[in-house]
Design an enzyme around this catalytic site. Structure first.
Site, PDB file in Angstrom:
ATOM      1  N   GLN A 163       0.767  -1.238   0.000  1.00 39.05           N
ATOM      2  CA  GLN A 163       0.000   0.000   0.000  1.00 39.05           C
ATOM      3  C   GLN A 163       0.802   1.293   0.000  1.00 39.05           C
ATOM      4  O   GLN A 163       0.355   2.293  -0.552  1.00 39.05           O
ATOM      5  CB  GLN A 163      -0.922  -0.015   1.232  1.00 39.05           C
ATOM      6  CG  GLN A 163      -1.819   1.189   1.390  1.00 39.05           C
ATOM      7  CD  GLN A 163      -2.777   1.000   2.543  1.00 39.05           C
ATOM      8  OE1 GLN A 163      -3.683   0.178   2.464  1.00 39.05           O
ATOM      9  NE2 GLN A 163      -2.581   1.722   3.630  1.00 39.05           N
ATOM     10  N   GLU A 206      -2.838   9.545  -1.063  1.00 36.11           N
ATOM     11  CA  GLU A 206      -2.024  10.255  -0.080  1.00 36.11           C
ATOM     12  C   GLU A 206      -1.006  11.173  -0.739  1.00 36.11           C
ATOM     13  O   GLU A 206      -0.057  11.633  -0.106  1.00 36.11           O
ATOM     14  CB  GLU A 206      -1.367   9.262   0.878  1.00 36.11           C
ATOM     15  CG  GLU A 206      -2.418   8.446   1.636  1.00 36.11           C
ATOM     16  CD  GLU A 206      -1.944   7.905   2.966  1.00 36.11           C
ATOM     17  OE1 GLU A 206      -0.733   7.938   3.236  1.00 36.11           O
ATOM     18  OE2 GLU A 206      -2.801   7.445   3.737  1.00 36.11           O
ATOM     19  N   ASP A 313      -1.026  -1.701  12.752  1.00 33.72           N
ATOM     20  CA  ASP A 313      -2.096  -0.732  12.453  1.00 33.72           C
ATOM     21  C   ASP A 313      -3.448  -1.444  12.564  1.00 33.72           C
ATOM     22  O   ASP A 313      -4.111  -1.383  13.604  1.00 33.72           O
ATOM     23  CB  ASP A 313      -1.850  -0.142  11.046  1.00 33.72           C
ATOM     24  CG  ASP A 313      -3.000   0.723  10.545  1.00 33.72           C
ATOM     25  OD1 ASP A 313      -3.897   1.057  11.329  1.00 33.72           O
ATOM     26  OD2 ASP A 313      -3.000   1.080   9.343  1.00 33.72           O
ATOM     27  N   LYS A 338      -4.181   6.379  15.227  1.00 28.70           N
ATOM     28  CA  LYS A 338      -5.149   7.132  14.429  1.00 28.70           C
ATOM     29  C   LYS A 338      -6.344   7.411  15.332  1.00 28.70           C
ATOM     30  O   LYS A 338      -7.025   6.471  15.760  1.00 28.70           O
ATOM     31  CB  LYS A 338      -5.624   6.288  13.243  1.00 28.70           C
ATOM     32  CG  LYS A 338      -4.563   5.988  12.178  1.00 28.70           C
ATOM     33  CD  LYS A 338      -5.054   4.860  11.278  1.00 28.70           C
ATOM     34  CE  LYS A 338      -4.238   4.687  10.025  1.00 28.70           C
ATOM     35  NZ  LYS A 338      -4.569   3.396   9.358  1.00 28.70           N
ATOM     36  N   SER A 368      -6.266   7.971   4.837  1.00 28.21           N
ATOM     37  CA  SER A 368      -6.176   8.238   3.399  1.00 28.21           C
ATOM     38  C   SER A 368      -7.210   9.289   2.968  1.00 28.21           C
ATOM     39  O   SER A 368      -6.992  10.038   2.027  1.00 28.21           O
ATOM     40  CB  SER A 368      -6.331   6.951   2.607  1.00 28.21           C
ATOM     41  OG  SER A 368      -7.447   6.217   3.046  1.00 28.21           O
TER      42      SER A 368
HETATM   43  P1  PGA Z   1      -6.280   4.223   5.633  1.00 28.74           P
HETATM   44  O1  PGA Z   1      -4.744   3.955   5.349  1.00 28.74           O
HETATM   45  O2  PGA Z   1      -6.425   5.573   6.192  1.00 28.74           O
HETATM   46  O3  PGA Z   1      -6.895   4.040   4.280  1.00 28.74           O
HETATM   47  O4  PGA Z   1      -6.703   3.147   6.605  1.00 28.74           O
HETATM   48  C1  PGA Z   1      -3.708   4.326   6.206  1.00 28.74           C
HETATM   49  C2  PGA Z   1      -2.946   3.129   6.709  1.00 28.74           C
HETATM   50  O5  PGA Z   1      -3.282   1.973   6.382  1.00 28.74           O
HETATM   51  O6  PGA Z   1      -2.003   3.298   7.462  1.00 28.74           O
HETATM   52 ZN    ZN Z   2      -1.623   1.009   7.651  1.00 30.80          ZN
END
Ligand code: PGA
Ligand code: ZN
Length: 429
Positions: A163, A206, A313, A338, A368
């Site tokens: 990713q 991003e 995560d 987060k 994201s």
């Molecule tokens: P997401 O990606 O905000 O789409 O979850 C960020 C990440 O996986 O760290």
């Molecule tokens: Zn992640």
């Protein structure tokens, strides 16, 4: 003590053009605060619930009017009169009112909007910036940025499986210098991709490139090339971080690599990652295996946990209990933070404290789908988190966070601390 007087919520748009919630809190002394909630695409299954209307007539079901109604009709009357600077009491009240494990009744987006806006209002009332409100006089450390250069997976339209390929600037002695170095590497990547005939106009979610590479490993190769092309020594001046986001290509206990057209076991994936970590200057691996792959997580941590940062995560989802369990089971050595994965500021702070007490590194992260809200920059400074992951150095929802840190660095002046490469000391490389 300033008390919460009014709370107003509205529907605005995020960086993907999806509706999201913005909350304004006003205190009885006139101080105001605003919080805007971001949104993930590669979400962990155990994340707190983002409440969406599901009304196909508005924004293809993605409206947030129910969350707004919850803020104005349910939460506002219940927290009016509460002291804005008692964040724990406020957040406890919000959780109690919701009453569910994953905040599905009122919505984590509703809760976080109020939680953040109240913290900002309290900081404004105290006449201090948010980082200082959260961390006091000692909140003087700027985080090391892990900066997205190339995207894949659900952020890159499925061009490759992995990713997020990020650069970690190591040479800099200040945050602003780190950003400078990263910009050079970002630009150099464009030339690298052009030379390989895989550059395309436009950027991923991003802000990074989304090249169609022939393999996931090529992602590491082009990162090394970009670092060199920018005039830096890979591994010394700049290293690589990767978010594999492996949950998203894990099916029926196997990793389905669409770029390689291969199916790997957890052991295969871990061995590949270990081989790449030996061949390329990889200093950090996030979600190297899937959220449900407990055995894979143990294997990955045993195999790589002494050599590099292993971040959880999807597996921890910024949840204090899940992090505590993971620590007990020997999973990862760092946690991604987060705020909207858990839904209140207090629980986010609890996760950071728990990690720091146990020697786990912390990486404050954007989503994201982002907005101009820059509170995560203050969170990173206020908690001395050490690291920050926001995306690339393009797209203003990303720049809002970096630019906020540049302003904090300026404001702190001589008192600003930047640990840089020291953040990663202790790994056997
Ligand atoms: P997401 O990606 O905000 O789409 O979850 C960020 C990440 O996986 O760290
Ligand atoms: Zn992640």
């Amino acid at each position: 003590m300033p008390k919460i007087q009014t709370i107003h919520a509205r529907e605005i748009l995020d960086s993907r053009g999806d509706p999201t919630i913005e909350v304004d809190v006003v205190l009885d002394d006139g101080a105001r605060g605003r919080g805007i909630v971001p949104s993930g695409a590669s979400t962990g299954k155990a994340e707190a619930l983002e409440l969406r209307d599901g009304d196909p007539k508005r924004y293809q079901g993605r409206g947030v009017l129910k969350a707004i109604e919850n803020v104005e009709q349910v939460i506002a009357p219940a927290v009016r009169g509460m002291e804005a600077d008692d964040q724990e009491a406020l957040d406890a009240r919000l959780r109690e009112m919701d009453g569910t494990e994953n905040k599905r009744r009122l919505g984590a987006n509703a809760l976080l909007g109020v939680s953040l806006a109240a913290a900002r209002a309290a900081a404004a009332s105290a006449g201090v910036p948010l980082y200082r409100y959260l961390g006091g006089e000692d909140a003087v450390e700027l985080p090391v940025p892990l900066v997205n250069i190339a995207s894949g997976g659900v952020h890159g339209g499925g061009n490759i499986d992995f990713q997020d390929f990020q650069v970690i600037p190591l040479r800099a002695e200040r945050f602003s210098e780190a950003l400078h170095d990263v910009v050079l590497i970002y630009r150099a990547m464009k030339d690298v991709l052009k030379a390989r005939g895989v550059h395309s106009a436009g950027v991923a979610d991003e802000g990074g490139y989304a090249p169609r590479l022939e393999s996931n490993e090529t992602g590491f190769e082009v990162m090394v090339e970009a670092i060199e092309r920018a005039g830096f020594v890979p591994g010394q001046d700049a290293a690589i971080a990767v978010d594999v986001a492996a949950s998203h290509f894990y099916r029926h206990g196997r990793y389905q690599l669409s770029t390689e057209r291969e199916v790997w076991s957890s052991a295969d994936l871990v061995e590949r990652l270990a081989a790449w970590a030996a061949r390329y200057p990889i200093l950090s691996i996030e979600d190297g295996v899937a959220e449900d792959d407990a055995a894979g997580w143990k294997l990955l941590t045993e195999r790589l946990g002494k050599r590099c940062q292993v971040i959880g995560d999807d597996v921890f989802v910024t949840h204090p209990r899940r992090l505590a369990e993971g620590m007990r089971d020997g999973i990862a050595n760092a946690v991604l933070v987060k705020m909207n994965q858990i839904g209140t500021l207090s629980e986010t702070l609890e996760v950071i404290r728990l990690a720091q007490r146990s020697g786990y590194r912390t990486v404050v992260s954007a989503r994201s789908g982002e907005t101009e809200d820059d509170s995560m920059s203050d969170l990173a400074v206020g908690t001395r988190a050490g690291q920050l992951k926001v995306g690339a150095i393009t797209r203003s929802e990303r720049l809002a966070k970096y630019n906020r840190l540049l302003r904090i660095e300026e404001r702190l002046g001589d008192r600003a601390v930047y640990r840089g490469v020291e953040v990663f000391s202790g790994f056997e490389r």
